[in-house]
Enzyme design. Structure first.
Site, short mmCIF file in Angstrom:
data_model
loop_
_atom_site.label_atom_id
_atom_site.label_comp_id
_atom_site.label_asym_id
_atom_site.label_seq_id
_atom_site.Cartn_x
_atom_site.Cartn_y
_atom_site.Cartn_z
N ALA A 235 0.90 -1.19 0.02
CA ALA A 235 -0.02 -0.04 0.08
C ALA A 235 0.82 1.32 -0.06
CB ALA A 235 -0.97 0.16 1.26
N ARG A 236 1.45 1.85 1.22
CA ARG A 236 2.19 2.64 1.33
C ARG A 236 3.22 2.67 2.45
NH1 ARG A 236 1.18 3.81 -2.76
NH2 ARG A 236 0.11 5.36 -3.97
N ASP A 260 6.59 -3.94 -0.36
CA ASP A 260 6.92 -3.35 -1.49
C ASP A 260 6.98 -1.89 -1.59
OD1 ASP A 260 6.99 -3.53 -4.48
OD2 ASP A 260 5.17 -2.48 -4.46
N GLU A 265 11.92 6.17 -0.16
CA GLU A 265 12.02 5.28 -1.53
C GLU A 265 13.06 6.29 -2.39
OE1 GLU A 265 8.42 4.28 -3.21
OE2 GLU A 265 7.96 2.97 -1.24
N HIS A 286 8.82 -1.24 -4.93
CA HIS A 286 7.43 -0.59 -5.27
C HIS A 286 7.03 -0.87 -6.65
CE1 HIS A 286 4.87 3.33 -4.16
NE2 HIS A 286 4.34 2.43 -4.86
N ALA A 288 4.40 -3.69 -7.01
CA ALA A 288 3.40 -4.74 -7.09
C ALA A 288 2.34 -4.44 -8.05
CB ALA A 288 2.65 -4.51 -5.63
N GLY A 289 2.17 -2.94 -8.33
CA GLY A 289 1.16 -2.62 -9.27
C GLY A 289 1.59 -2.44 -10.84
#
Length: 313
Positions: A235-236, A260, A265, A286, A288-289
């Site tokens: 998510a975040r 993730d 970052e 980062h 996942a999406g």
């Protein structure tokens, strides 16, 4: 001077399909060259970003002709939405376009961590045969706890339910009588957060980063989970207390985890060092999406939305 500046990677076919009538500066490396980026956005009417470009402060001031910001994703943590609204700059997230990618990441990674059989390649090549140590668990019959019950969480629940998992969720913004709790694939039980953490075999986070969710999963929350529970955060960053998670894994108070997203970052090496030696841990950048398919969808949605904003007002 470009009409549209794109500072991070994007599907080039979407640019050609929807933005060919504009002067487009597509340079995915601009995010790492802040001075060049600030110069590029002067006079630009649209800026398209992912999650790394910080659309705030000096960058917003430099973008003196900005009409809209297209976000190749859904989170808006990197965009000063209030400042954009004050200037009449519209912000367009690609809502829904990467839901499937994130849901598949969560379920696939949770299965891998539960089974814990996929880290033995080097040992098997070397002639070892660690079968007893790698006897993992099935997800069938286990409980998936969703912290947040928006669109991505529902896609995650759908896939977990298909594998025979029981789905419970915590979301104070979804009323008890909301029809969302009765999905086509099954009934989702609403839980208080503490109850969900105590019950779930897999805890998946689906909340934005706010003052209330910052370090939501801290040492106390981790202590309230099953000692063999799995935590997945796609998510975040900042929702999970990273040092507390690392400590719980090293102490054997948690079955495994996947992150993730991170508070900072890219993850700095000095912060990453806290995770060295953690068992059953997956760290990804980062991603996942971001699948081949979701990149096409996100890019197409964003390009078309920006095109309409610049041509139709």
């Amino acid at each position: 001077m470009a009409d549209i500046v794109i500072s991070e990677f994007m599907d080039e076919a979407a640019i050609a399909a929807s933005l060919s009538d504009f002067d487009v500066l597509y340079d995915p490396g601009l995010v790492d060259r802040p001075d060049d980026l600030a110069a590029a956005v002067k006079g630009a009417r649209a800026l398209i970003v992912r999650n790394r470009t910080q659309v705030r402060g000096a960058l917003l001031e430099a973008a003196d002709a900005l009409v809209c910001v297209g976000r190749l994703g859904v989170g808006l943590d990197n965009i000063d939405v209030a400042a954009c609204e004050a200037r009449g700059v519209k912000v367009f997230p690609a809502t829904g376009a990467n839901d499937i990618g994130v849901a598949e990441y969560v379920v696939g990674t949770a299965m891998m961590l539960m089974r814990s059989a996929y880290t033995a390649t080097d040992e098997v090549i070397a002639g070892a045969w660690p079968r007893n140590r790698l006897m993992g668990r099935e997800v069938f019959g286990k409980t998936m706890g969703l912290v947040g019950f928006g669109a991505i969480a529902r896609e995650t629940g759908k896939r977990a339910a298909a594998l025979g998992m029981t789905i419970v969720a915590y979301d104070p913004f979804v009323a008890d009588d909301d029809p969302a709790w009765s999905q086509p694939w099954g009934r989702v039980a609403k839980r208080a957060l503490d109850a969900l953490l105590a019950e779930a075999d897999v805890v998946s986070l689906h909340v934005p980063l706010t003052e209330k969710t910052r370090n939501l999963i801290d040492a106390a929350a981790l202590a309230g989970m099953k000692p063999d529970a799995i935590v997945v955060n796609a998510a975040r960053g900042g929702v999970v207390d990273e040092p507390a998670l690392a400590a719980a894994l090293k102490a054997g108070r948690l079955g495994g985890a996947a992150l993730d997203v991170f508070e900072t970052e890219p993850l700095p090496a000095e912060k990453g060092a806290a995770f060295a030696g953690c068992p059953n841990l997956v760290l990804t950048p980062h991603i996942a999406g971001v699948s081949v398919e979701s990149n096409v969808r996100v890019s197409a949605v964003t390009a078309e939305t920006v095109r309409r904003a610049l041509t139709e007002g």
